[in-house]
Design a protein around this motif. Structure first.
Motif, PDB file in Angstrom:
ATOM      1  N   GLN A  26    -109.034 -52.765 -14.315  1.00  0.00           N
ATOM      2  CA  GLN A  26    -108.200 -53.653 -14.203  1.00  0.00           C
ATOM      3  C   GLN A  26    -107.948 -53.765 -12.748  1.00  0.00           C
ATOM      4  OE1 GLN A  26    -107.602 -56.053 -14.869  1.00  0.00           O
ATOM      5  NE2 GLN A  26    -105.782 -56.991 -14.278  1.00  0.00           N
ATOM      6  N   GLN A  29    -110.691 -55.257 -10.367  1.00  0.00           N
ATOM      7  CA  GLN A  29    -110.275 -56.564 -11.053  1.00  0.00           C
ATOM      8  C   GLN A  29    -109.365 -56.952  -9.929  1.00  0.00           C
ATOM      9  OE1 GLN A  29    -111.694 -59.205 -13.108  1.00  0.00           O
ATOM     10  NE2 GLN A  29    -112.421 -57.451 -13.589  1.00  0.00           N
ATOM     11  N   LEU A  33    -109.788 -59.588  -5.865  1.00  0.00           N
ATOM     12  CA  LEU A  33    -108.689 -60.166  -5.627  1.00  0.00           C
ATOM     13  C   LEU A  33    -108.786 -60.747  -4.029  1.00  0.00           C
ATOM     14  CD1 LEU A  33    -106.741 -60.938  -8.027  1.00  0.00           C
ATOM     15  CD2 LEU A  33    -108.947 -62.440  -8.165  1.00  0.00           C
ATOM     16  N   PHE A  41    -103.453 -58.108  -0.819  1.00  0.00           N
ATOM     17  CA  PHE A  41    -102.964 -58.388  -1.759  1.00  0.00           C
ATOM     18  C   PHE A  41    -103.169 -57.280  -3.050  1.00  0.00           C
ATOM     19  CE2 PHE A  41    -102.659 -60.552  -5.241  1.00  0.00           C
ATOM     20  CZ  PHE A  41    -103.191 -60.314  -6.565  1.00  0.00           C
ATOM     21  N   SER A  87    -101.534 -55.029 -15.876  1.00  0.00           N
ATOM     22  CA  SER A  87    -101.735 -55.756 -14.496  1.00  0.00           C
ATOM     23  C   SER A  87    -102.476 -55.437 -13.806  1.00  0.00           C
ATOM     24  CB  SER A  87    -100.684 -56.408 -14.190  1.00  0.00           C
ATOM     25  OG  SER A  87     -99.862 -57.114 -15.206  1.00  0.00           O
TER      26      SER A  87
END
Lengths: 151, 143
Positions: A26, A29, A33, A41, A87
């Motif tokens: 994750q 991921q 982004l 980010f 997350s």
């Protein structure tokens, strides 16, 4: 240190975080982004995670310090920490939260809180080191090498 | 002065190829980090997003007249079935947006079923990433 060496150090360090289970896919991921339109980010999301987690762990410690512990108030904190750690890919923090919630139902949580804190401070320390390595590379005029889970 | 003649049909065809529908998304989650992640995912698809911290806020946003192409709905916010209740309420209000449940409980068949029956179009497991949501976003764009 030469730029190439710094980039290699960063790649090796990042790889170690995945191999130790501190981070999972994750986190990759999250990195995907980040682009020119969203250049900070990852650090923005991780900074939010640090701020929220510090607050949650403080609230948890206070809740468990009470003479009569209200476990119905404890579980939502752990649920939130589980969600936010998931997350960003902070795998070991997430797993510690899963264990905590099991113990919460049995009302035996002090050791679990310590485990969650341990894992959180570990990932916080490691990610802060990761960001420092990245900053050194950028300050030297280099690019952050892309990370792939090819190991 | 020389003029170039271009048919109106060619201009319209060019415009429709160039302009991609900008998806308008409501992100409903009580966790700040998760909301930020979902905002980043939607932005990566060229969409725009608004956020709500819980089901009540999501419902109130709709009561104030807003509408969305897509709603990403968490289940526990932090009350166990906050997202389920909000989804039911939105459907009762005749909200026709695509509603996608995003929950860590997606693997629990009973919980998933209850969430779907509230009026979801899809249910995805947390943590969300681009690959999980991409087919849904592509379908929305093609519709």
């Amino acid at each position: 240190m030469e730029l190439v060496q710094m980039q290699k150090s960063l790649q090796d360090y990042t790889k170690s975080l995945f191999l130790e289970g501190v981070l999972d896919s994750q986190f990759l991921q999250l990195q995907q982004l980040q682009d020119e339109s969203n250049p900070d980010f990852v650090s923005q999301v991780v900074t939010l995670f640090f701020q929220d987690s510090d607050r949650i762990l403080n609230d948890l410690s206070l809740s468990l310090d009470q003479q009569v512990v209200d476990f119905k108030k404890v579980d939502p904190h752990v649920h939130q920490l589980k969600g936010s750690s998931s997350s960003i890919g902070a795998q070991r923090v997430k797993n510690a939260c899963v264990v905590f919630r099991s113990f919460c139902e049995q009302q035996n949580v002090e050791a679990c809180l310590q485990q969650v804190k341990q894992e959180y401070y570990l990932v916080k320390n490691r990610l802060e080191t990761l960001f420092k390595l990245e900053q050194q590379i950028v300050a030297s005029g280099g690019m952050i090498p892309a990370m792939e889970l090819g190991f | 002065m020389a003029t170039t003649s271009t048919s109106t049909g060619d201009i319209n065809k060019t415009k429709s190829v160039e302009v991609k529908k900008k998806l308008n998304v409501l992100i409903v989650d009580d966790d700040t980090v998760t909301r930020k992640l979902h905002e980043g995912i939607i932005k990566s698809f060229g969409g725009i997003s608004q956020t709500a911290k819980n089901g009540e806020e999501a419902v109130n946003i709709h009561r104030n007249g807003a509408s969305f192409d897509l709603i990403l709905m968490d289940k526990e916010m932090p009350q166990r079935d906050d997202g389920v209740l909000a989804t039911k309420k939105l459907r009762e209000m005749k909200v026709t947006s695509m509603i996608v449940g995003v929950t860590s409980l997606a693997d629990n068949e009973e919980e998933r079923k209850a969430f779907m029956e509230a009026g979801l179009n899809h249910c995805l497991a947390k943590p969300l990433n681009k690959a999980k949501i991409e087919p849904i976003i592509n379908n929305l764009r093609d519709a």
